[in-house]
Design a protein around this motif. Structure first.
Motif, PDB file in Angstrom:
ATOM      1  N   HIS A  57      35.260  34.256  35.083  1.00  0.00           N
ATOM      2  CA  HIS A  57      34.128  34.111  34.168  1.00  0.00           C
ATOM      3  C   HIS A  57      34.252  35.143  33.048  1.00  0.00           C
ATOM      4  N   HIS A  59      32.437  37.645  31.816  1.00  0.00           N
ATOM      5  CA  HIS A  59      31.883  39.005  31.756  1.00  0.00           C
ATOM      6  C   HIS A  59      33.013  40.008  31.482  1.00  0.00           C
ATOM      7  N   ASP A  61      33.892  42.844  32.495  1.00  0.00           N
ATOM      8  CA  ASP A  61      34.671  43.473  33.576  1.00  0.00           C
ATOM      9  C   ASP A  61      35.742  42.527  34.139  1.00  0.00           C
ATOM     10  N   HIS A  62      35.813  41.303  33.597  1.00  0.00           N
ATOM     11  CA  HIS A  62      36.838  40.339  34.031  1.00  0.00           C
ATOM     12  C   HIS A  62      37.780  39.933  32.890  1.00  0.00           C
ATOM     13  N   HIS A 194      26.185  32.619  39.525  1.00  0.00           N
ATOM     14  CA  HIS A 194      26.264  33.895  38.808  1.00  0.00           C
ATOM     15  C   HIS A 194      25.822  33.646  37.369  1.00  0.00           C
ATOM     16  N   ASP A 216      31.107  38.315  42.508  1.00  0.00           N
ATOM     17  CA  ASP A 216      30.151  37.948  41.462  1.00  0.00           C
ATOM     18  C   ASP A 216      29.374  36.696  41.845  1.00  0.00           C
ATOM     19  N   HIS A 264      24.482  39.533  42.303  1.00  0.00           N
ATOM     20  CA  HIS A 264      25.617  39.973  43.136  1.00  0.00           C
ATOM     21  C   HIS A 264      25.230  40.029  44.612  1.00  0.00           C
TER      22      HIS A 264
HETATM   23 ZN   LIG Z   1      30.076  38.873  36.458  1.00  0.00          ZN
END
Ligand SMILES: [Zn+2]
Ligand SMILES: [Zn+2]
Length: 333
Positions: A57, A59, A61-62, A194, A216, A264
């Motif tokens: 996805h 976000h 942090d990915h 999510h 997630d 989460h």
């Molecule tokens: Zn996420």
């Protein structure tokens, strides 16, 4: 060879390398390209051998290192179409262009680039130099220099890439619920709850070994429980301790978001799943995406251990914790 290497897991970056046969896939690129390559080398993985990147996805942090990494390696990126759109919007918030116009622009840029045989190659990407080189050429883009025509031509192409931060060497789409094959690895993407455009988890299968990535997610819906059956390895979220989150430093709105059905998984929710619904088949259970503010590795571990030990048949499951700051020892099958 089947190998699973978590390079990073948590809200500051997520990255895993899945190897099956002769194929290597990077799952998410939530670290900078330089850090990603550094960790790959630490884990005895060669960045130059990656075949593709697949994204759960959009976000940050990915995806934080996605564009640079994909460009440096010249490899395709697999997204769902909605995730790709969201990523594009995220990188170009002020762009006055429809999605189809943008797609058309990408296609023509890719064609132009190939025609000019200036696609980024692995040779161009000395991992040590990768990001430095990128920063350098960023600087060069703003300079007025008088180089040879050939150099000027090549720089022109690079400038084109730099003008569009969403440019990728190749984009491939997949859909949740429809399996796809990348080289020797078959992949089953599945929807997770999510707060992203079209978030997914994956089951990777190679040489008869099944490995799941499920982080997630706000809760454990039926479809995810079904996907996690008969896997040999699962990377499962154990994000926060409920009490630490409630008493912790986050503003209430953020707490609510984390706790919501699209937030989460808590240690408690993960333990409930492991205790009551998990089929106990995995050789490795890896807890991941642990919050640094609202969890402690020992709390996550104890909670999951307790859940697993309550079921005598599950004592053989190896429980591991994936961290934020260093790669986990590669797991070989
Ligand atoms: Zn996420
Ligand atoms: Zn995340």
């Amino acid at each position: 060879m089947v190998r699973f290497t978590v390079l990073a897991s948590g809200s500051k970056g997520n990255c895993t390398v899945v190897t099956g046969g002769n194929t290597r896939i990077l799952v998410d690129a939530g670290l900078s390209c330089r850090e990603l390559f550094r960790r790959m080398r630490l884990a005895d993985e060669d960045p130059a051998t990656l075949d593709a990147i697949i994204i759960t996805h959009e976000h940050s942090d990915h995806v934080a290192g996605l564009a640079v990494t994909a460009r440096k390696l010249g490899i395709p990126v697999y997204f769902t179409e909605d995730t790709h759109r969201a990523w594009v919007r995220w990188l170009s918030p002020r762009r006055q262009m429809t999605y189809s116009q943008w797609l058309e622009q990408c296609r023509s840029q890719a064609v132009a680039l190939m025609a000019e045989t200036d696609a980024p190659t692995i040779e161009d990407c000395d991992p040590e130099e990768a990001e430095a080189a990128c920063e350098e050429s960023d600087l060069e883009a703003g300079r007025d220099n008088s180089e040879q025509p050939e150099q000027a031509h090549s720089k022109k192409t690079k400038k084109k890439e730099q003008k569009d931060p969403t440019w990728l060497p190749k984009v491939e789409y997949f859909q949740a619920g429809e399996s796809l094959q990348i080289g020797d690895i078959s992949i089953s993407p599945f929807t997770i709850p999510h707060d992203a455009a079209d978030p997914v988890g994956f089951v990777f299968q190679a040489e008869g070994v099944r490995m799941a990535v499920a982080t997630d997610l706000g809760y454990m819906p039926t479809n995810v429980k079904a996907q996690l059956k008969r896997v040999d390895l699962m990377l499962l979220e154990s994000n926060h301790d409920l009490e630490m989150l409630r008493d912790g430093p986050y503003p209430w709105s953020v707490k609510q978001r984390v706790l919501s059905r699209v937030g989460h998984l808590s240690n408690e929710a993960t333990a409930t799943y492991l205790e009551s619904e998990y089929d106990g088949q995995a050789t490795y259970v890896i807890l991941g995406h642990l919050s640094e503010s609202n969890n402690l590795p020992e709390l996550a571990r104890i909670s999951a251990e307790r859940a697993l030990s309550g079921r005598a048949s599950l004592l053989a499951n190896r429980l591991l914790l994936a961290g934020q700051h260093q790669p986990l020892e590669p797991i070989l099958f």
